[in-house]
Motif scaffolding. Structure first.
Motif, PDB file in Angstrom:
ATOM      1  N   ASN B 106     -10.452   6.748   6.162  1.00  0.00           N
ATOM      2  CA  ASN B 106      -9.812   7.298   7.362  1.00  0.00           C
ATOM      3  C   ASN B 106      -9.353   6.253   8.357  1.00  0.00           C
ATOM      4  N   ILE B 107      -8.691   5.241   7.843  1.00  0.00           N
ATOM      5  CA  ILE B 107      -8.169   4.224   8.750  1.00  0.00           C
ATOM      6  C   ILE B 107      -6.692   4.521   8.971  1.00  0.00           C
ATOM      7  N   LYS B 108      -6.249   4.365  10.221  1.00  0.00           N
ATOM      8  CA  LYS B 108      -4.833   4.576  10.512  1.00  0.00           C
ATOM      9  C   LYS B 108      -4.173   3.216  10.573  1.00  0.00           C
ATOM     10  N   ILE B 109      -3.233   3.004   9.651  1.00  0.00           N
ATOM     11  CA  ILE B 109      -2.535   1.720   9.699  1.00  0.00           C
ATOM     12  C   ILE B 109      -1.040   1.960   9.760  1.00  0.00           C
ATOM     13  N   ASN B 141      -5.234   0.214  -1.877  1.00  0.00           N
ATOM     14  CA  ASN B 141      -5.260   1.644  -1.614  1.00  0.00           C
ATOM     15  C   ASN B 141      -6.271   2.246  -2.591  1.00  0.00           C
ATOM     16  N   LEU B 142      -7.281   2.906  -2.049  1.00  0.00           N
ATOM     17  CA  LEU B 142      -8.376   3.408  -2.902  1.00  0.00           C
ATOM     18  C   LEU B 142      -7.976   4.652  -3.704  1.00  0.00           C
ATOM     19  N   ASP B 143      -7.048   5.442  -3.151  1.00  0.00           N
ATOM     20  CA  ASP B 143      -6.793   6.765  -3.728  1.00  0.00           C
ATOM     21  C   ASP B 143      -6.276   6.802  -5.172  1.00  0.00           C
ATOM     22  N   PRO B 144      -5.372   5.908  -5.563  1.00  0.00           N
ATOM     23  CA  PRO B 144      -4.872   6.014  -6.949  1.00  0.00           C
ATOM     24  C   PRO B 144      -5.868   5.594  -8.027  1.00  0.00           C
ATOM     25  N   THR B 217      -2.151  -0.292  -6.509  1.00  0.00           N
ATOM     26  CA  THR B 217      -2.978  -0.086  -5.317  1.00  0.00           C
ATOM     27  C   THR B 217      -2.342  -0.678  -4.060  1.00  0.00           C
ATOM     28  N   ARG B 218      -1.032  -0.841  -4.095  1.00  0.00           N
ATOM     29  CA  ARG B 218      -0.319  -1.391  -2.933  1.00  0.00           C
ATOM     30  C   ARG B 218      -0.637  -0.573  -1.675  1.00  0.00           C
ATOM     31  N   VAL B 219      -0.905  -1.282  -0.571  1.00  0.00           N
ATOM     32  CA  VAL B 219      -1.222  -0.623   0.692  1.00  0.00           C
ATOM     33  C   VAL B 219       0.077  -0.331   1.449  1.00  0.00           C
ATOM     34  N   ASN B 225      -7.265   5.327   2.909  1.00  0.00           N
ATOM     35  CA  ASN B 225      -8.548   4.865   2.380  1.00  0.00           C
ATOM     36  C   ASN B 225      -8.340   3.543   1.632  1.00  0.00           C
ATOM     37  N   LEU B 226      -9.193   2.587   1.946  1.00  0.00           N
ATOM     38  CA  LEU B 226      -9.002   1.252   1.369  1.00  0.00           C
ATOM     39  C   LEU B 226     -10.190   0.856   0.505  1.00  0.00           C
TER      40      LEU B 226
END
Lengths: 282, 551
Positions: B106-109, B141-144, B217-219, B225-226
């Motif tokens: 839950n980080i806002k970037i 990026n944690l989600d994928p 996992t590119r941000v 989520n990281l």
């Protein structure tokens, strides 16, 4: 008898006196300031082992300043001799785990081979710490104005070979405020009246500070020198029991300021008309 | 030295109040940062390599709020127990044995914070990672991807993935050879038969440490989520990098969850954001600083530096240190924190009372005597570098190169050896001054370096003096008179002048200077070939004397 009258206003042939180099003139001013304040002048080898140049000053063996990019290493002769065993062993342990100093150390395996490598000293502090290791009775006040080396490409701001001004005071109970007071006196002697002190960082001093001075002619503040109190990790391996106040800075910056030169390379180009033209007192 | 450019408006969000560029420029230096540049809406600061936590806005803001007294004391970091596991395969132990992980939720970037994260990574790679050798960071990026992850080593020819910034799969070998990051960092892994690789539960590649992440996992600015990985051969260095990065992400609003790293022989839970404890003696701090601060004043000063001090006993404090302060090694480091919290600007100058007598070094004193005589004889001083080159020192002087002090990594071929004589430098000075009026009489009294196997540094620094007189009537007799005048005034009485041969001088007009049976100098008329090599058109006389015997 009648003398022919000369045209006394006609220009005479130009002659040039023998004179001191303008940079040397400033070196002498700085030396005088130290000598007036009761300091002893020290001098040591220009070629140093990495031990005295880095390890003795608690710079870990993988410190970026030790890399070939910053430091001149020698291809010949390649390696020197380490000092007495007690110094080397205590230094090794201090790097590895802090030894008896209460420090965490740098947490790596110290290599004597790395410490034997010969370098052109990157600061005169290598000579200072060597001197302190041999002169441990307080008070000690020592200075040098001498050559140092940086692996730097020459341009209008940088030289590979330059002069460093360095001074130290070792005595019972000397303090950071004493260092600030001494610095004020020292730079006042060199004509800089407004000096300020800011927090800074050097691997071998803590607390550390840097001094900036206001130069009225240029209406600007310039960086003068770095300073601080030698870390316990530097003192303990050599059995130095009292705090050591230390400061060091470049000479050339002062020279350029005094002579109004803005290309540092000009200082050592030895252009005769430049040297001949420069008034000896300014 | 690392720099960070602080945009005024963005910075004010991090410190929760409006601020002006002037205020920032006024107070940031009291934290130990130096102002590189200020603009209408930004301040660019350079920070010291011990404070890598200043590599992010939030890191600077944390310290700044403390110094200003807006937010003081220890920042606390909560790590929730997470479920992600990294299994460390034995195969990686020979290449890059350690990994630590962390999950941030839950980080806002935004685009700015992504750029900032990249810069922060680079600063950590440089400052702690020693150019990724000791530690390198991957931000994903944690989600994928799907846990558990495996940190392993794979065959460079058969394993493939799409590296960051590419659209097609490449095998690891191709990445090392053809990708720019591969070319830059391949030396860290290409000596091993297998390359380190971090893969997820489905075998998808997160990264190829320490070279590059996967495109998968590119941000992006939409990422919430990281996953963080830090790898290296030095567990201590990777933990420091991890702590500085994760505390910054936590201060940016992320919630941190732990990762279980399972090695064949142990399990490490990371990140460890517990405050470290260290003792500080009040008397020790006051004695070093020259102050008489009370216990309360010292506790307040430390609190402004975002440390927490509690009373441990009479005159002793227990200090809690936040996990991003990787620079505190010793009690003395806390003393500096006291000084910073108290304010360097409040430190009034005092003087040490030590009475000492000054003393010049005898060699510098001798050099000054030489200067005085040479100037009296009408010579002008020059100052040259000790570093020089063979062409000038030997070839132009008609001499053979000996075993000299030689640099391993010269910056240019012009400066690659140390001079063992001063005269060649003076000859170059004459060449540079051809257009100046004659007569020219110059001298240098300075150092040369000889190889000397008996010393600790296998070399010896020696003081020499050399002088040249060049004009249409310069000759042997003139230069000999000058040399004699100098030596008489230096009290070099027991000298002997004998006829010698020297490649740089004219045969029959060259003399050696002997003292106590050893040759200490040479004087004479310079050989026409030498003059020609330096493109000089007038005759010249010169001498050079080793002054060791005069000391």
């Amino acid at each position: 008898m009648k003398l022919r009258k000369f045209n006394v206003t006609a220009p005479g042939p130009i002659i040039h006196p023998g004179k001191v180099h303008p940079v040397q003139a400033v070196i002498q001013l700085v030396r005088e300031a130290f000598l007036e304040m009761g300091f002893t002048e020290i001098r040591g080898s220009i070629v140093q082992t990495a031990f005295w140049n880095f390890d003795a000053l608690f710079q870990p063996q993988d410190h970026p300043a030790r890399e070939m990019m910053d430091t001149f290493y020698l291809a010949h002769p390649k390696k020197g001799r380490l000092p007495r065993r007690s110094f080397v062993e205590a230094t090794a342990k201090t790097h590895e785990n802090g030894w008896t100093t209460g420090s965490k150390g740098w947490q790596y395996k110290w290599s004597p081979q790395e410490a034997k490598r010969l370098v052109l000293r990157t600061h005169t502090t290598s000579v200072t710490i060597h001197y302190l290791a041999e002169h441990k009775t307080p008070p000690v006040k020592a200075f040098s104005v001498d050559r140092i080396y940086r692996n730097e490409k020459l341009d209008y701001k940088h030289l590979a070979e330059l002069f460093q001004i360095e001074g130290i005071i070792m005595d019972k109970n000397v303090t950071l405020r004493d260092l600030i007071g001494t610095m004020r006196d020292f730079y006042l002697k060199l004509g800089l009246e407004k000096v300020e002190f800011w927090p800074s960082y050097f691997p071998y001093t803590e607390p550390s500070a840097q001094a900036t001075a206001y130069v009225p002619e240029l209406n600007t503040w310039i960086e003068l020198c770095g300073m601080g109190i030698f870390r316990p990790e530097v003192l303990a391996p050599f059995g130095i029991k009292h705090p050591v106040l230390a400061w060091g800075g470049g000479l050339e910056r002062l020279v350029m300021l005094k002579l109004g030169v803005d290309d540092i390379r000009l200082l050592y180009r030895n252009n005769l008309s430049w040297i001949r033209r420069h008034p000896i007192c300014q | 030295m690392p720099v960070i450019t602080l945009d005024k408006d963005r910075f004010s969000q991090f410190i929760d109040r409006p601020i002006t560029v002037e205020e920032m420029a006024k107070w940031l230096p009291w934290l130990g940062a130096s102002i590189e540049e200020t603009g209408p809406d930004f301040v660019k600061i350079e920070f010291n390599p011990n404070r890598l936590d200043f590599s992010s806005y939030t890191g600077v803001a944390r310290a700044f709020c403390g110094l200003m007294g807006w937010k003081t004391g220890l920042p606390e970091y909560v790590v929730k127990r997470g479920s992600i596991v990294i299994n460390v395969d034995e195969a990686v132990s020979d290449v890059r044995p350690y990994i630590l992980g962390a999950a941030i939720y839950n980080i806002k970037i935004d685009a700015d914070s992504i750029a900032e994260l990249m810069e922060m990574q680079e600063d950590l790679h440089w400052g702690i990672g020693r150019d990724r050798r000791k530690a390198s960071i991957g931000v994903h990026n944690l989600d994928p991807v799907e846990a558990p992850f495996t940190y392993t080593a794979r065959d460079p020819e058969t394993s493939r993935f799409i590296p960051l910034g590419r659209t097609t799969e490449m095998n690891l070998k191709e990445i090392l050879e053809a990708h720019d990051k591969g070319a830059a960092y391949r030396h860290l892994v290409d000596w091993a038969p297998k390359c380190p690789l971090l893969v997820d539960g489905k075998g998808q590649v997160l990264s190829m440490p320490p070279i590059i992440n996967g495109e998968l996992t590119r941000v992006e600015p939409t990422t919430r989520n990281l996953f963080i990985d830090v790898t290296g051969p030095d567990l201590n260095a990777i933990a420091k990098s991890m702590n500085i990065l994760v505390t910054a992400l936590a201060d940016m609003g992320g919630s941190v969850e732990s990762v279980q790293v399972k090695y064949p022989t142990q399990t490490i839970t990371s990140p460890d954001l517990k405050a470290e404890q260290m003792k500080l003696r009040i008397r020790y701090a006051n004695r070093l600083l020259g102050l008489k601060l009370s216990e309360t004043q010292i506790m307040q000063a430390l609190s402004k530096c975002r440390l927490r001090a509690t009373r441990l006993g009479r005159g002793v404090l227990n200090v809690s240190i936040p996990p991003y302060r990787t620079d505190i090694l010793h009690e003395v480091d806390l003393v500096e924190e006291v000084a910073i919290g108290y304010g360097y600007y409040q430190l009034k100058p005092t003087r040490s009372a030590a009475l000492t007598r000054s003393k010049q070094h005898r060699i510098q004193q001798l050099a000054n005597h030489v200067r005085q005589v040479m100037i009296g004889l009408g010579f002008t001083e020059v100052m040259n570098f000790i570093l020089t080159n063979e062409a000038n020192e030997y070839v132009k002087m008609r001499k053979r190169v000996g075993r000299v002090v030689r640099l391993a990594n010269p910056v240019s071929s012009e400066y690659c050896i140390a001079r063992e004589n001063l005269l060649p430098s003076l000859m170059r000075n004459l060449a540079d001054n051809k257009h100046e009026t004659y007569p020219q009489r110059i001298f240098e009294v300075s150092d040369i370096i000889d190889v000397d196997k008996r010393t600790e540094t296998r070399s010896k620094r020696k003081l020499h003096v050399a002088a040249v007189s060049i004009h249409s009537k310069a000759n042997f007799t003139e230069i000999k008179s000058y040399a004699e005048a100098l030596m008489t005034n230096l009290d070099l009485q027991k000298r002997e002048i004998i006829a010698v041969k020297h490649a740089s001088f004219l045969d029959g007009r060259t003399a050696g200077i002997q003292a106590d049976g050893s040759m200490i100098g040479v004087l004479g008329e310079l050989h026409p070939e030498v003059l020609n090599n330096f493109e000089l058109e007038n005759p010249a006389g010169a001498f050079e004397i080793n002054l060791e015997k005069a000391i």
